[in-house]
Design a protein around this motif. Structure first.
Motif, PDB file in Angstrom:
ATOM      1  N   SER A  85       0.810  -1.224   0.000  1.00 43.99           N
ATOM      2  CA  SER A  85       0.000   0.000   0.000  1.00 43.99           C
ATOM      3  C   SER A  85       0.839   1.267   0.000  1.00 43.99           C
ATOM      4  O   SER A  85       0.299   2.372  -0.150  1.00 43.99           O
ATOM      5  CB  SER A  85      -0.923   0.005   1.228  1.00 43.99           C
ATOM      6  OG  SER A  85      -0.146  -0.026   2.431  1.00 43.99           O
ATOM      7  N   GLU A  86       2.175   1.150   0.167  1.00 43.40           N
ATOM      8  CA  GLU A  86       3.057   2.309   0.189  1.00 43.40           C
ATOM      9  C   GLU A  86       3.694   2.587  -1.180  1.00 43.40           C
ATOM     10  O   GLU A  86       4.377   3.588  -1.361  1.00 43.40           O
ATOM     11  CB  GLU A  86       4.178   2.101   1.221  1.00 43.40           C
ATOM     12  CG  GLU A  86       3.691   1.867   2.640  1.00 43.40           C
ATOM     13  CD  GLU A  86       2.898   3.058   3.165  1.00 43.40           C
ATOM     14  OE1 GLU A  86       3.320   4.212   2.907  1.00 43.40           O
ATOM     15  OE2 GLU A  86       1.863   2.845   3.822  1.00 43.40           O
ATOM     16  N   LEU A  87       3.463   1.696  -2.119  1.00 48.36           N
ATOM     17  CA  LEU A  87       4.150   1.777  -3.411  1.00 48.36           C
ATOM     18  C   LEU A  87       3.367   2.627  -4.411  1.00 48.36           C
ATOM     19  O   LEU A  87       2.137   2.539  -4.496  1.00 48.36           O
ATOM     20  CB  LEU A  87       4.352   0.369  -3.986  1.00 48.36           C
ATOM     21  CG  LEU A  87       5.058   0.264  -5.340  1.00 48.36           C
ATOM     22  CD1 LEU A  87       6.491   0.769  -5.242  1.00 48.36           C
ATOM     23  CD2 LEU A  87       5.019  -1.178  -5.854  1.00 48.36           C
ATOM     24  N   ASN A  88       4.096   3.447  -5.187  1.00 48.34           N
ATOM     25  CA  ASN A  88       3.540   4.174  -6.326  1.00 48.34           C
ATOM     26  C   ASN A  88       4.350   3.826  -7.573  1.00 48.34           C
ATOM     27  O   ASN A  88       5.587   3.767  -7.517  1.00 48.34           O
ATOM     28  CB  ASN A  88       3.600   5.686  -6.097  1.00 48.34           C
ATOM     29  CG  ASN A  88       2.481   6.182  -5.205  1.00 48.34           C
ATOM     30  OD1 ASN A  88       1.396   6.510  -5.672  1.00 48.34           O
ATOM     31  ND2 ASN A  88       2.736   6.221  -3.897  1.00 48.34           N
ATOM     32  N   VAL A  89       3.652   3.607  -8.672  1.00 46.62           N
ATOM     33  CA  VAL A  89       4.302   3.297  -9.947  1.00 46.62           C
ATOM     34  C   VAL A  89       3.974   4.410 -10.932  1.00 46.62           C
ATOM     35  O   VAL A  89       2.795   4.749 -11.139  1.00 46.62           O
ATOM     36  CB  VAL A  89       3.843   1.935 -10.502  1.00 46.62           C
ATOM     37  CG1 VAL A  89       4.464   1.681 -11.873  1.00 46.62           C
ATOM     38  CG2 VAL A  89       4.210   0.810  -9.539  1.00 46.62           C
ATOM     39  N   TYR A  90       5.018   4.990 -11.527  1.00 52.59           N
ATOM     40  CA  TYR A  90       4.873   6.093 -12.477  1.00 52.59           C
ATOM     41  C   TYR A  90       5.369   5.632 -13.847  1.00 52.59           C
ATOM     42  O   TYR A  90       6.555   5.328 -14.015  1.00 52.59           O
ATOM     43  CB  TYR A  90       5.685   7.303 -12.014  1.00 52.59           C
ATOM     44  CG  TYR A  90       5.297   7.811 -10.639  1.00 52.59           C
ATOM     45  CD1 TYR A  90       4.326   8.793 -10.495  1.00 52.59           C
ATOM     46  CD2 TYR A  90       5.902   7.297  -9.493  1.00 52.59           C
ATOM     47  CE1 TYR A  90       3.962   9.264  -9.239  1.00 52.59           C
ATOM     48  CE2 TYR A  90       5.549   7.749  -8.236  1.00 52.59           C
ATOM     49  CZ  TYR A  90       4.573   8.731  -8.110  1.00 52.59           C
ATOM     50  OH  TYR A  90       4.214   9.188  -6.865  1.00 52.59           O
ATOM     51  N   ILE A  91       4.455   5.568 -14.805  1.00 51.70           N
ATOM     52  CA  ILE A  91       4.803   5.139 -16.162  1.00 51.70           C
ATOM     53  C   ILE A  91       4.655   6.333 -17.092  1.00 51.70           C
ATOM     54  O   ILE A  91       3.569   6.918 -17.209  1.00 51.70           O
ATOM     55  CB  ILE A  91       3.906   3.991 -16.645  1.00 51.70           C
ATOM     56  CG1 ILE A  91       4.030   2.776 -15.711  1.00 51.70           C
ATOM     57  CG2 ILE A  91       4.263   3.599 -18.077  1.00 51.70           C
ATOM     58  CD1 ILE A  91       3.090   1.632 -16.061  1.00 51.70           C
ATOM     59  N   SER A 116      -7.915   0.663 -12.318  1.00 52.68           N
ATOM     60  CA  SER A 116      -8.463   0.444 -10.981  1.00 52.68           C
ATOM     61  C   SER A 116      -7.458   0.725  -9.875  1.00 52.68           C
ATOM     62  O   SER A 116      -7.805   0.650  -8.699  1.00 52.68           O
ATOM     63  CB  SER A 116      -8.962  -1.002 -10.861  1.00 52.68           C
ATOM     64  OG  SER A 116      -7.877  -1.911 -11.058  1.00 52.68           O
ATOM     65  N   GLN A 117      -6.208   1.042 -10.243  1.00 55.53           N
ATOM     66  CA  GLN A 117      -5.170   1.281  -9.252  1.00 55.53           C
ATOM     67  C   GLN A 117      -4.871   2.775  -9.132  1.00 55.53           C
ATOM     68  O   GLN A 117      -4.232   3.355 -10.009  1.00 55.53           O
ATOM     69  CB  GLN A 117      -3.898   0.518  -9.632  1.00 55.53           C
ATOM     70  CG  GLN A 117      -4.002  -0.993  -9.526  1.00 55.53           C
ATOM     71  CD  GLN A 117      -4.157  -1.445  -8.073  1.00 55.53           C
ATOM     72  OE1 GLN A 117      -3.803  -0.729  -7.151  1.00 55.53           O
ATOM     73  NE2 GLN A 117      -4.678  -2.647  -7.901  1.00 55.53           N
ATOM     74  N   PRO A 118      -5.297   3.420  -8.048  1.00 57.63           N
ATOM     75  CA  PRO A 118      -5.047   4.859  -7.912  1.00 57.63           C
ATOM     76  C   PRO A 118      -3.570   5.197  -7.740  1.00 57.63           C
ATOM     77  O   PRO A 118      -3.175   6.346  -7.981  1.00 57.63           O
ATOM     78  CB  PRO A 118      -5.848   5.236  -6.661  1.00 57.63           C
ATOM     79  CG  PRO A 118      -5.981   3.960  -5.886  1.00 57.63           C
ATOM     80  CD  PRO A 118      -6.072   2.873  -6.913  1.00 57.63           C
TER      81      PRO A 118
END
Length: 708
Positions: A85-91, A116-118
């Motif tokens: 829940s702490e991870l962010n992915v930037y594409i 569906s993934q904020p």
């Protein structure tokens, strides 16, 4: 190699920073497996900069699956985000040009697994000049490790180093097989990864206006367990290309690093690259070859680049620079090769790597092609290592040997033994030409028509952004009055429309119609219709106007209706189609075409205007431009409609007769492959070729006489 240090921060690289560990990942099986393992260990952030990405791309294959996580990229990232829940992915994916649309996944940001993934942030990067692309291929995890090189997370990238021709795992998301694929990615950790994270955040800010926060330091590492380090505590140079755009200055570190490293070479320059069209790199290599003593140069390139469009553009430019090198090779120190595998048949390895190894001292892996656009138009990122001790030099040498062992299908030990016996890589290449898997000399030759029609590289492969004024001047002579510029857009629209239609017939689902059998089946369905003659002529004329290949139309008509009616329909249909395009050109007006002064199309217009019927006959028998382009230019030139029709009839009739008779004979030969029918077929081919050669020679002589 000279003792002078090559990597100079601020000159030929952005920064030179220490990397705790470096690994070289050769071919997709190794890169995508490492990516799959590393992402699972991400804690705070993942940055992905890409030229192409496909959420359906399978990172791993079932037999190699190390975990229960999904194989497909989109589902895999979605699951990893659910677990942390702490991870962010930037594409950040390039907002691609329309010509690539049908090769790419449609609207990946709207896929259910991604939308569906904020905490999955997908953005398209269009912050580049007209005609340029975001070409960097960088992945950074927690500012702690980073991948950079030639690999995109695209659907046609996975393969093993064995490149087996019948590997059933090499299929795309649409269940279609694709050719063997070869590429290289570098994996780094430590300060190098931190700097690449800065690069990723800067690109994100340019594209979105959002400032991302650096990751906090963590105790554990995302380095994939299955990957062994090749180097430890080594300096890595980061070289970039950025075009001048808005308030951002031009950066040409990639180009300068090529210049400085090539000039420092002593014994061997080894290069693998997807393209070879850069005239500056060609000049540098030619300069080296002309010296009495200097390094051997081995270029490993693909047999062909991509599809039809690339082969008619980039391969033509490759031919030109290859000729430049071959002319300069006075001392037999050059080999331009491609990876050959006898088992491939008509297929071949798609060489996508962008690597350079110089002597045993300098190693470079990146995203930059040996093209003009990679030097100053597209954004690029290359990583380089300059060895400073025996251990590092041994690793540089080992990297080259690992690549060569793959191409020759030898163990690294056997490769070293062969190199030792032959005395040089060039001699080893020459000695192993009969091998089933080897490096074969690459014939860079291209069709004469493609060479004649392709404009200079400044248009096809520019090294700097083209400003609107420059684009206008390519089509409008400078000496024309200012008011003439008001109509330049007409020219661009017409030319782009013709090119777009050609691309449509080549790259869209309509390409499935581009074979005689499919068209013959369609034609058979209307053969019994009472309005068949009208339907055929309308279909033929409209298809020709819409840039459908006229030769294929003629062959299809002949196969369907036989040589007599096939000839009749083809002649009338071609004339109607030609007249329709002629009318469009006439409507645009001759002044519009005259604004193309200096281009090949303007020369064509003048030839048509000055030589009338003979010119039309000539360009029909000796094509210098596509059928519809000739018709448009003729309509806008001075030539009379009567002369145009008569010249078209006389010029196309021999070819149509030849094609219809050829197609009919071919069909009979396939249906009845008897010696007599085969002999008739061979005679027909010989007669057609002889007639065309004689006509070509006569017309060329007549044209020369008139010009004198």
């Amino acid at each position: 190699m000279s003792n002078t240090t090559i990597l100079q921060p601020g000159v030929n690289c952005w920064q030179k920073v220490k990397s705790d560990k470096v690994a070289l990942l050769i071919d997709g099986e190794n890169y995508f497996g490492a990516f799959h393992s590393a992402i699972q260990k991400a804690r705070q952030s993942v940055y992905i900069l890409s030229w192409d990405i496909d959420s359906r791309m399978r990172l791993i294959r079932k037999e190699d699956k190390p975990s229960d996580l999904p194989e497909e990229l989109g589902a895999f990232i979605s699951e990893v985000l659910k677990q942390n829940s702490e991870l962010n992915v930037y594409i950040l994916n390039w907002d691609w040009a329309m010509v690539y649309t049908l090769e790419r996944e449609w609207l990946p940001m709207y896929k259910p697994t991604l939308k569906s993934q904020p905490r999955l942030h997908f953005k398209l990067d269009g912050e580049c000049p007209l005609g340029a692309s975001q070409h960097q291929k960088v992945v950074v995890i927690d500012d702690e490790i980073a991948f950079s090189g030639g690999f995109d997370l695209g659907k046609h990238r996975w393969d093993t180093s064995s490149h087996n021709p019948d590997d059933d795992r090499r299929i795309d998301p649409d269940k279609q097989p694709y050719p063997p694929f070869h590429d290289v990615q570098m994996l780094v950790s430590g300060k190098t990864a931190k700097v690449l994270a800065e690069l990723a955040r800067e690109r994100w800010f340019r594209a979105t206006g959002e400032q991302l926060t650096p990751a906090d330091k963590k105790n554990d590492s995302a380095w994939p367990e299955q990957v062994d380090a090749w180097f430890e505590n080594v300096d890595v140079g980061i070289a970039r290309t950025f075009p001048e755009y808005e308030n951002h200055p031009e950066v040409r570190e990639v180009e300068q690093l090529f210049t400085d490293s090539i000039r420092a070479a002593d014994k061997l320059i080894y290069i693998e690259n997807q393209y070879f069209t850069s005239w500056k790199v060609a000049d540098l290599l030619a300069e080296s070859l002309q010296q009495r003593t200097g390094p051997d140069i081995v270029l490993v390139l693909p047999l062909m680049t991509g599809g039809w469009l690339e082969q008619m553009t980039m391969d033509v430019l490759r031919h030109r620079v290859a000729c430049r090198l071959q002319e300069a090779d006075d001392h037999n120190r050059l080999r331009i090769c491609y990876p050959h595998n006898e088992a491939f048949g008509s297929s071949y390895i798609s060489v996508h790597a962008k690597i350079m190894v110089i002597d045993d001292t300098f190693l470079r892996v990146g995203s930059a092609n040996l093209s003009n656009r990679s030097m100053g138009l597209d954004s690029e990122c290359d990583l380089a290592i300059e060895a400073t001790n025996d251990g590092e030099r041994d690793r540089v040498s080992r990297f080259r040997e690992r690549l060569l062992s793959e191409h020759f299908d030898l163990s690294e030990e056997a490769l070293r033994k062969n190199l030792s016996q032959e005395g040089s890589l060039i001699k080893m290449i020459d000695a192993r030409q009969e091998g089933k898997r080897t490096l074969k000399p690459l014939d860079c030759g291209v069709p004469e028509m493609a060479e004649q029609m392709l404009p200079r590289s400044a248009i096809v492969d520019p090294e700097r952004p083209l400003q609107p004024e420059q684009m206008t001047q390519m089509f409008i002579p400078i000496e024309q009055p200012g008011s003439a510029r008001k109509q330049w857009w007409k020219i661009v629209v017409v030319l782009l429309a013709v090119i777009a239609l050609t691309v449509v017939w080549r790259f869209t689902p309509l390409s499935e119609w581009l074979n005689p059998e499919t068209l013959k089946n369609a034609a058979e369905s209307i053969k019994a219709h009472p309005l068949t003659p009208l339907l055929v002529l309308v279909a033929f004329s409209l298809a020709g106007l819409l840039a459908f290949p006229v030769t294929l139309l003629i062959v299809t008509t002949a196969l369907t209706f036989g040589p007599v009616w096939g000839t009749f329909y083809s002649v009338i249909g071609a004339l109607l189609s030609a007249l329709m395009a002629y009318g469009v050109g006439h409507h645009l007006g001759r002044k519009t075409v005259q604004k193309l002064a200096g281009s090949s199309i303007n020369r064509l217009s003048r030839r048509l205007a000055h030589h009338g019927i003979l010119a039309i006959i000539t360009v029909r028998i000796i094509p210098v431009a596509p059928f519809v382009v000739i018709n448009l230019v003729a309509g806008a030139s001075h030539i009379k409609a009567r002369d145009f029709v008569l010249g078209t009839l006389l010029g196309m009739l021999p070819g149509i007769l030849g094609l219809t008779v050829f197609a009919d004979s071919l069909l009979k030969t396939v249906q009845e492959p008897k010696p007599g029918q085969i002999a008739v077929f061979v005679i027909i081919i010989a007669v057609i070729i002889a007639v065309m050669l004689v006509l070509k020679r006569v017309l060329n002589q007549k044209q020369e006489e008139e010009e004198v």
